[in-house]
Design an enzyme around this catalytic site. Sequence first.
Site, mmCIF file in Angstrom:
data_model
loop_
_atom_site.group_PDB
_atom_site.id
_atom_site.type_symbol
_atom_site.label_atom_id
_atom_site.label_comp_id
_atom_site.label_asym_id
_atom_site.label_seq_id
_atom_site.Cartn_x
_atom_site.Cartn_y
_atom_site.Cartn_z
ATOM 1 C CB CYS A 1 -0.961 -0.064 1.189
ATOM 2 S SG CYS A 1 -2.339 1.075 1.067
ATOM 3 C CG HIS B 1 -3.320 -3.682 3.490
ATOM 4 N ND1 HIS B 1 -2.309 -3.020 4.147
ATOM 5 C CD2 HIS B 1 -4.031 -2.738 2.835
ATOM 6 C CE1 HIS B 1 -2.413 -1.716 3.903
ATOM 7 N NE2 HIS B 1 -3.443 -1.518 3.104
ATOM 8 C CD GLU C 1 -0.693 -5.546 6.112
ATOM 9 O OE1 GLU C 1 -0.402 -6.134 5.055
ATOM 10 O OE2 GLU C 1 -1.005 -4.339 6.161
#
Lengths: 85, 235
Positions: free
Chosen positions: B89, B206, B208
Site C-alpha cells: 500500500c 494488504h 498482513e
Amino acid sequence: MSTFLARVDITLKPTVNDPQGLTIRGALHSLGFKEVQSVRAGKYMEIRVEAATPEEAEARVTEMCRKLLANPVIEDYRFEIEEAK
Amino acid sequence: MAPLRFAVVVFPGTWSDHDCQYSLAAVAGQDARLVWHRETDLSAYDCVVLPGGFSYGDYLRTGAIARFSPVMEAVVRHAEAGKPVIGICNGFQVLCEAHLLPGALLRNESLQYRCQWVHLRVENTATPFTNLCEPGQVLRIPISHGEGRYFADAQTLDALEAQGRVAFRYCAPDGTVTPAANPNGSERNIAGIVNEIGNVLGMMPHPERACEPLMGGEDGLLLWRSAVEWAQVRA
C-alpha cells in the site's frame, strides 16, 4: 542577496487520466456551465527563495521541481519567478 | 532454521506496522522488529517491509516525502544486495517514488477510498513472496486505499508484461481478469509488480490483514511463508 517568489504549477501529464478533473467538469455542467469542455486539476505552490540573481533562483527552483515537487512519471511542472517585494 | 529477521519500517503516519509485525511474529513465527525511519543500517535484517499508512500525511504526493527518510538509503542498499523488500500500500507508493519500482499510484478512478476484499491472480511465482503460490492461483486479500490506481506509460507496461514482472492482477473469484474486478482503475488490473531482478515487490492489497481465520481469511500468510521458504532454499 535578494528574495524571489516562484509561482509553481504542477499538472498531470496529458496522458494521465484525471478523475478529479472529470468530476469537477460534471459539477460545472450541472451548475449550468455547459460551455466547459474539460477540466484538469493540479497543484499550485508559492515558494520564496533567497538567491543572488534571478537565474540562480530559477536554477534552484528547477532542481526542487525535479527532485521533489513533481513526479516526472505522472506530472509536468512550470513556474514563473519575480523579485519579491 | 532460525526465524527470519524482518525489519518493519515505521514512518511518521505509518499505520499498518503493528499488523505486519503481528502477522509476521505471532502468526508466522518469525522475528519482526519495528524500525524507526531514522535508522540508517538494515544489515542485520533478512527482509524489509514497508507497511501501509499515510507517511507524512500523504502531503505533496503519497510516499514522496518518506522516500527521502534516512532509512531509505539503507532500503536501497538492501534491495541492491538482492535481499527481499516488500512495500504494501503506502509502502508500494514509497518504492515507486524512490524509483525502486517503475510507475506511480494515482487517485482511485472512483475518487472513493476503497476498503474491501479483492481477488488477486498470482502472475509470477518466482518471487521471494510468491514462490509457494501456484501459477494463476487466486488469493483473497483486502485492499484499503484512496490512491491505488497503478499507472505507467504503455512502453513501461509492455516491458513489465514481457519480463513477467506483474506479480498480481485484480480478478474475479474464478481468476478471470475483468474491468469489474478492478477496484481502482489500475492499468491492466495491476495490483502488484516486482523490480527487474525480482527481489523488490510492491502491492496495494494488504496480506498482513489476511493471516488468520478470525481476520476473514489467511491467504496473505502465503506471502510470509514464501519469504521463509525462499530464505531456506538459499541457506
